[in-house]
Scaffold this motif. Structure first.
Motif, short mmCIF file in Angstrom:
data_model
loop_
_atom_site.label_atom_id
_atom_site.label_comp_id
_atom_site.label_asym_id
_atom_site.label_seq_id
_atom_site.Cartn_x
_atom_site.Cartn_y
_atom_site.Cartn_z
N ARG A 220 0.83 -1.20 0.00
CA ARG A 220 0.00 0.00 0.00
C ARG A 220 0.86 1.26 0.00
O ARG A 220 1.94 1.30 0.62
CB ARG A 220 -0.94 0.00 1.21
CG ARG A 220 -2.01 -1.09 1.13
CD ARG A 220 -3.04 -0.96 2.23
NE ARG A 220 -4.22 -1.78 1.95
CZ ARG A 220 -5.35 -1.72 2.64
NH1 ARG A 220 -5.45 -0.88 3.66
NH2 ARG A 220 -6.38 -2.49 2.31
N LYS A 231 -4.94 6.98 -1.06
CA LYS A 231 -4.37 5.72 -0.60
C LYS A 231 -4.72 4.62 -1.61
O LYS A 231 -5.87 4.49 -2.02
CB LYS A 231 -4.93 5.34 0.77
CG LYS A 231 -4.70 6.39 1.85
CD LYS A 231 -3.24 6.50 2.23
CE LYS A 231 -3.05 7.40 3.46
NZ LYS A 231 -1.61 7.55 3.82
N TYR A 232 -3.71 3.84 -1.99
CA TYR A 232 -3.98 2.79 -2.97
C TYR A 232 -3.16 1.54 -2.68
O TYR A 232 -2.15 1.58 -1.97
CB TYR A 232 -3.70 3.30 -4.38
CG TYR A 232 -2.25 3.66 -4.67
CD1 TYR A 232 -1.38 2.76 -5.28
CD2 TYR A 232 -1.75 4.92 -4.34
CE1 TYR A 232 -0.06 3.11 -5.56
CE2 TYR A 232 -0.44 5.27 -4.60
CZ TYR A 232 0.41 4.36 -5.22
OH TYR A 232 1.71 4.71 -5.48
N GLU A 233 -3.63 0.45 -3.25
CA GLU A 233 -3.01 -0.86 -3.06
C GLU A 233 -2.71 -1.49 -4.41
O GLU A 233 -3.52 -1.38 -5.35
CB GLU A 233 -3.94 -1.77 -2.26
CG GLU A 233 -3.38 -3.17 -2.01
CD GLU A 233 -4.31 -4.03 -1.16
OE1 GLU A 233 -4.36 -5.25 -1.38
OE2 GLU A 233 -4.99 -3.45 -0.27
N TYR A 242 -8.35 2.80 -2.28
CA TYR A 242 -9.24 2.35 -1.21
C TYR A 242 -9.63 3.45 -0.24
O TYR A 242 -10.55 3.29 0.56
CB TYR A 242 -8.64 1.16 -0.44
CG TYR A 242 -7.37 1.49 0.32
CD1 TYR A 242 -7.42 1.98 1.61
CD2 TYR A 242 -6.12 1.26 -0.26
CE1 TYR A 242 -6.25 2.26 2.32
CE2 TYR A 242 -4.95 1.55 0.43
CZ TYR A 242 -5.02 2.04 1.72
OH TYR A 242 -3.87 2.33 2.40
#
Length: 248
Positions: A220, A231-233, A242
């Motif tokens: 992440r 925020k990202y995964e 997300y």
């Protein structure tokens, strides 16, 4: 005749306001993120206002600017381009790296609006910017296709197409974007997609954790876009946003 080492002094005629307050995440070339809008804010000098006469007849312009925030203390004769995954060195003058003998850059952008009467000095609203907020502007020039475009030009080591990754959003992120940008007037979601699909991580992170490798799935990260902490995964299917937090 000029001598080696001769010094020339230039003064910025203005600066560029952009959505990118951090150099990480800035598109690496102009036009890659067409929804990235910027404003060239010129100093309130009557002569500069006059100098813009007839610029509205053109659709694009060149920005000649200073790499004022590249983080380096001196220039480097060779660099590892992110396009090559950091696995090969090329001469800095065979690249567009900011770590140059003179940290000057050139970007072609679209002209969207010119406001000669803007408070504090004339403004040129542009699209497709690839510059960090506050970038000093040395000069602007109209883009002229018959002189500036060379369709048969070779791109050397940069000829490979730029990889793009799918970008998806969680239900929570979709809701947050709607709250932060009601009606979509800021094009927040579109800008997130255009920035994220290029993998905005620093080169060293992309080398350590390639997005296409299983070892990277589940990692992440976060990036600032238009004052939002996105925020990202990394997943097998691409990048999943997300969470979108307000940084103000």
């Amino acid at each position: 005749m000029n001598k080696w080492g001769e010094v020339f002094e230039f003064s910025a005629i203005g600066l560029v306001k952009t959505p990118f307050r951090d150099r990480f995440g800035v598109p690496r070339q102009p036009g890659l993120a067409s929804t990235a809008k910027g404003v060239i804010k010129l100093h309130p000098d009557p002569d500069l206002k006059t100098s813009l006469r007839s610029l509205e007849e053109f659709t694009h312009l060149w920005i000649v600017f200073v790499f004022h925030d590249h983080g380096g203390k001196s220039w480097k004769p060779s660099i590892r381009p992110p396009r090559l995954g950091g696995n090969r060195k090329v001469g800095v003058l065979a690249s567009r790296s900011p770590h140059r003998p003179n940290p000057i850059g050139l970007s072609a952008v679209t002209i969207e609006k010119i406001d000669l009467e803007a408070a504090g000095g004339p403004e040129i609203h542009v699209g497709g910017v690839d510059l960090i907020d506050g970038t000093p502007v040395l000069d602007i020039k109209p883009y002229i296709a018959y002189a500036d475009s060379i369709p048969e030009a070779g791109a050397g080591w940069a000829s490979e197409s730029i990889p793009r990754y799918p970008v998806m959003f969680s239900e929570k992120a979709e809701t947050e974007i709607s709250q932060r940008d009601p009606g979509g007037s800021k094009n927040l979601k579109a800008l997130i997609i255009e920035v994220m699909e290029l993998d905005p991580r620093p080169a060293f992170q992309k080398r350590q954790s390639p997005a296409t490798e299983e070892k990277s799935w589940g990692l992440r990260f976060g990036i600032e876009i238009l004052g939002n902490d996105v925020k990202y995964e990394i997943t097998e299917a691409g990048f999943v946003v997300y969470d979108v937090l307000d940084m103000k």
